[in-house]
Design a protein around this motif. Structure first.
Motif, PDB file in Angstrom:
ATOM      1  N   ASP A 118       0.822  -1.202   0.000  1.00  0.00           N
ATOM      2  CA  ASP A 118       0.000   0.000   0.000  1.00  0.00           C
ATOM      3  C   ASP A 118       0.859   1.255   0.000  1.00  0.00           C
ATOM      4  O   ASP A 118       0.590   2.224  -0.720  1.00  0.00           O
ATOM      5  CB  ASP A 118      -0.913  -0.032   1.231  1.00  0.00           C
ATOM      6  CG  ASP A 118      -1.933   1.085   1.194  1.00  0.00           C
ATOM      7  OD1 ASP A 118      -2.410   1.419   0.087  1.00  0.00           O
ATOM      8  OD2 ASP A 118      -2.257   1.635   2.257  1.00  0.00           O
ATOM      9  N   SER A 119       1.942   1.223   0.776  1.00  0.00           N
ATOM     10  CA  SER A 119       2.825   2.391   0.844  1.00  0.00           C
ATOM     11  C   SER A 119       3.517   2.634  -0.491  1.00  0.00           C
ATOM     12  O   SER A 119       3.603   3.763  -0.967  1.00  0.00           O
ATOM     13  CB  SER A 119       3.847   2.196   1.960  1.00  0.00           C
ATOM     14  OG  SER A 119       4.776   3.268   1.984  1.00  0.00           O
ATOM     15  N   GLN A 176      -2.375   5.319 -11.318  1.00  0.00           N
ATOM     16  CA  GLN A 176      -2.566   4.135 -10.493  1.00  0.00           C
ATOM     17  C   GLN A 176      -2.028   2.893 -11.196  1.00  0.00           C
ATOM     18  O   GLN A 176      -1.984   2.815 -12.429  1.00  0.00           O
ATOM     19  CB  GLN A 176      -4.054   3.939 -10.177  1.00  0.00           C
ATOM     20  CG  GLN A 176      -4.692   5.104  -9.443  1.00  0.00           C
ATOM     21  CD  GLN A 176      -4.086   5.297  -8.072  1.00  0.00           C
ATOM     22  OE1 GLN A 176      -3.834   4.340  -7.346  1.00  0.00           O
ATOM     23  NE2 GLN A 176      -3.847   6.563  -7.701  1.00  0.00           N
ATOM     24  N   HIS A 185       2.486   1.712  -3.424  1.00  0.00           N
ATOM     25  CA  HIS A 185       1.502   2.138  -4.418  1.00  0.00           C
ATOM     26  C   HIS A 185       1.188   3.628  -4.275  1.00  0.00           C
ATOM     27  O   HIS A 185       1.078   4.367  -5.270  1.00  0.00           O
ATOM     28  CB  HIS A 185       0.231   1.295  -4.271  1.00  0.00           C
ATOM     29  CG  HIS A 185      -0.782   1.562  -5.336  1.00  0.00           C
ATOM     30  ND1 HIS A 185      -2.129   1.538  -5.111  1.00  0.00           N
ATOM     31  CD2 HIS A 185      -0.621   1.898  -6.645  1.00  0.00           C
ATOM     32  CE1 HIS A 185      -2.756   1.824  -6.226  1.00  0.00           C
ATOM     33  NE2 HIS A 185      -1.870   2.036  -7.189  1.00  0.00           N
ATOM     34  N   ARG A 186       1.028   4.082  -3.034  1.00  0.00           N
ATOM     35  CA  ARG A 186       0.761   5.507  -2.828  1.00  0.00           C
ATOM     36  C   ARG A 186       1.953   6.357  -3.268  1.00  0.00           C
ATOM     37  O   ARG A 186       1.785   7.435  -3.849  1.00  0.00           O
ATOM     38  CB  ARG A 186       0.453   5.754  -1.351  1.00  0.00           C
ATOM     39  CG  ARG A 186      -0.921   5.258  -0.914  1.00  0.00           C
ATOM     40  CD  ARG A 186      -1.365   5.928   0.388  1.00  0.00           C
ATOM     41  NE  ARG A 186      -0.371   5.734   1.435  1.00  0.00           N
ATOM     42  CZ  ARG A 186      -0.367   4.722   2.296  1.00  0.00           C
ATOM     43  NH1 ARG A 186      -1.317   3.795   2.207  1.00  0.00           N
ATOM     44  NH2 ARG A 186       0.557   4.621   3.237  1.00  0.00           N
ATOM     45  N   LYS A 187       3.152   5.864  -2.981  1.00  0.00           N
ATOM     46  CA  LYS A 187       4.341   6.590  -3.400  1.00  0.00           C
ATOM     47  C   LYS A 187       4.416   6.705  -4.913  1.00  0.00           C
ATOM     48  O   LYS A 187       4.755   7.749  -5.464  1.00  0.00           O
ATOM     49  CB  LYS A 187       5.578   5.896  -2.844  1.00  0.00           C
ATOM     50  CG  LYS A 187       6.873   6.594  -3.189  1.00  0.00           C
ATOM     51  CD  LYS A 187       8.066   5.849  -2.599  1.00  0.00           C
ATOM     52  CE  LYS A 187       9.382   6.530  -2.979  1.00  0.00           C
ATOM     53  NZ  LYS A 187      10.555   5.798  -2.436  1.00  0.00           N
ATOM     54  N   ASN A 241       2.000   9.329  -6.091  1.00  0.00           N
ATOM     55  CA  ASN A 241       2.475  10.689  -5.827  1.00  0.00           C
ATOM     56  C   ASN A 241       3.558  11.098  -6.820  1.00  0.00           C
ATOM     57  O   ASN A 241       3.635  12.254  -7.239  1.00  0.00           O
ATOM     58  CB  ASN A 241       2.995  10.797  -4.398  1.00  0.00           C
ATOM     59  CG  ASN A 241       1.876  10.586  -3.376  1.00  0.00           C
ATOM     60  OD1 ASN A 241       0.713  10.883  -3.645  1.00  0.00           O
ATOM     61  ND2 ASN A 241       2.232  10.077  -2.207  1.00  0.00           N
TER      62      ASN A 241
END
Length: 529
Positions: free
Chosen positions: A363-364, A377, A366-368, A371
């Motif tokens: 999850d981390s 996505q 993917h968010r990085k 950003n």
């Protein structure tokens, strides 16, 4: 004789009619007192008319007899000629028919009509056969020639011979049609597939004309010369096609292996893997291979950009697969009797601890990535990475529920047979007492294993079952009363204790009966498993 009598009677009637007529005329003439000269003139006039009538009748009958003879002669010639052409026996006059008679004329006319019908049928069949042979001769460029005059009726043997030749020519035409069709189809397919074959055909105008001809046209000539020419071209082009096929099969296999690795790395679903591992010339082409190469380039770029996320998801999948492998091992019938379960339990705890960590990292990462790439996505089978992880877990839970439901249905079906019961057995089943029921059904069947208990829970105590605590062996001796020579027990121990079976033992009962079992060495405690 009857005919002669009738003719004589007719003569007498005519003669009597003339006499009566003359008497009546004389009476009429007497009334007017006609002179003898006038009477003689009128009588001569009457006899003149009668004479002319008789002459006309005689002339007509003579002409009829002449025509009858002519007709008989002509019909006889026609019958003889047609019977000869039809290869029939000579005409024989029936014995009851007189020569030169009207009956003979009628019989010959009937014979001519019958022979003309047969002659027209044979002639029409011959005309159709001649037209068919001439058409086949033209389409095959054959040098076939008729031995008999085609305007005269063929003998039966000649007609049969020509019919057999026509059938052979039809078979030859059909054979050449299929050969030329196959050769044209092969060369056209090779041209559409292989560029080297297309270049060869582009430089040969004769071959292009042969491929452009429509063999279904009624004007197409299936000559032996054309067939030999097409076979020669086919033999020259086949090595070129095989060389191209070997080359593209090698490139296809190499590119598909690369694509397969990228599919695995990028976690592409089976439904989205559109390229087969084997090259099929009828379905694939150079353009298909080019699209495969483009797909490889796209997936390589995608993997390089999302490598961290894909690697973490791949690690999670490896951990998840190992965890499922341990679960499958536990489903084996003799797993707890023949296997040391401690390593599997320890490894399962490690895997269960790793999975949440990996999920947070996924999850981390993917968010990085989102950003760093303006909110773009990463999609794995149409889902975000963490959604994909949850989806895999939920799918596994649904499969387990489905398997459990199948087992329940199977158990219900096995415990509810439908044999034919007699009234006595139905009565016995209806009035079954609790004690008789207990005797007939074992304890294992009465225990309810279908309740929603946590895994590894005892149905009797709802406590965690320990797989490393040894079960207590049953004491040897009578199960009911103590021996007579033993001392009576106190009030607290006056009741005789019966050893519990392994199925009814729980961790709490084992712990209460053997308080020192927890202090035993680990290997010693597992010796009974």
């Amino acid at each position: 004789m009857s005919r002669r009598h009738s003719v004589v009677d007719a003569y007498s009637t005519v003669e009597g009619k003339i006499r009566d007529t003359m008497r009546e005329l004389s009476a009429l003439w007497d009334e007017v007192d006609m002179s003898e000269a006038m009477r003689l003139k009128r009588v001569d006039n009457a006899f003149t008319h009668i004479t002319l009538l008789c002459d006309d009748m005689l002339s007509g009958e003579k002409e009829m007899i002449h025509n009858l003879k002519v007709s008989i002669r002509e019909d006889m010639q026609n019958v003889k000629k047609m019977r000869l052409e039809l290869e029939m026996e000579d005409f024989q006059r029936p014995a009851e028919i007189k020569d030169g008679s009207i009956a003979l004329m009628r019989h010959l006319q009937s014979e001519v009509k019958s022979l003309e019908t047969e002659f027209q049928t044979r002639h029409e069949d011959q005309r159709v056969l001649i037209e068919k042979i001439c058409n086949l001769k033209k389409r095959l460029e054959s040098d076939f020639e008729f031995e008999y005059e085609i305007h005269a009726l063929f003998p039966v043997k000649a007609f049969e011979k020509y019919s057999a030749s026509c059938s052979e020519m039809e078979e030859l035409l059909k054979h050449r049609y299929h050969q030329i069709e196959r050769l044209q189809t092969d060369i056209s397919q090779w041209k559409s597939m292989a560029q080297n074959v297309a270049d060869y055909i582009g430089g040969d105008d004769d071959l292009k004309n042969l491929l452009e001809k429509n063999i279904d046209s009624p004007e197409f000539v299936f000559s032996e010369r054309l067939l030999d020419s097409l076979q020669s071209y086919h033999s020259e082009l086949e090595p070129l096609y095989k060389h191209w096929l070997e080359d593209i099969e090698f490139r296809w296999t190499e590119k598909h292996q690369q694509l397969q690795e990228l599919w695995e790395k990028c976690l592409v679903s089976e439904a989205d893997r559109h390229y087969s591992p084997i090259f099929e010339p009828t379905k694939n082409s150079e353009q298909t291979l080019k699209r495969m190469e483009d797909e490889c380039d796209r997936l390589e770029k995608k993997y390089e950009a999302c490598r961290i996320v894909f690697e973490l998801v791949d690690k999670w999948r490896a951990v998840w697969t190992e965890k499922l492998t341990i679960d499958e091992k536990r489903k084996q019938p003799n797993y707890y009797k023949t296997t040391n379960v401690l390593p599997d339990n320890k490894r399962e705890r490690e895997l269960l601890n790793q999975m949440p960590v990996l999920e947070r990292k996924i999850d981390s990462a993917h968010r990085k990535y989102g950003n760093e790439h303006d909110g773009e996505q990463i999609s794995i089978q149409g889902m975000a990475p963490l959604e994909y992880v949850r989806f895999v877990q939920e799918e596994h839970k649904r499969e387990l529920k489905f398997e459990l439901q199948l087992k329940k249905e199977e158990k219900t079906r096995m415990q509810s047979p439908t044999p034919t019961r007699t009234p006595r057995t139905q009565k016995r089943a209806m009035f079954r007492t609790p004690m008789s029921t207990a005797k007939m059904e074992p304890v294992a069947k009465k225990l309810n294993f279908d309740t929603d208990l946590p895994p590894c829970m005892s149905p009797a105590t709802s406590e965690m079952i320990s797989f490393i605590t040894p079960t207590r062996r049953q004491a040897v001796g009578p199960k009911t009363s103590s021996p007579k020579d033993t001392q009576p027990s106190t009030s607290s121990s006056s009741r005789t204790t019966t050893p519990m079976s392994k199925r009814a033992m729980t961790p709490s009962s084992i712990a209460s009966s053997t308080p020192s079992s927890a202090k035993k060495v680990l290997t010693r405690r597992n010796q009974f498993l």
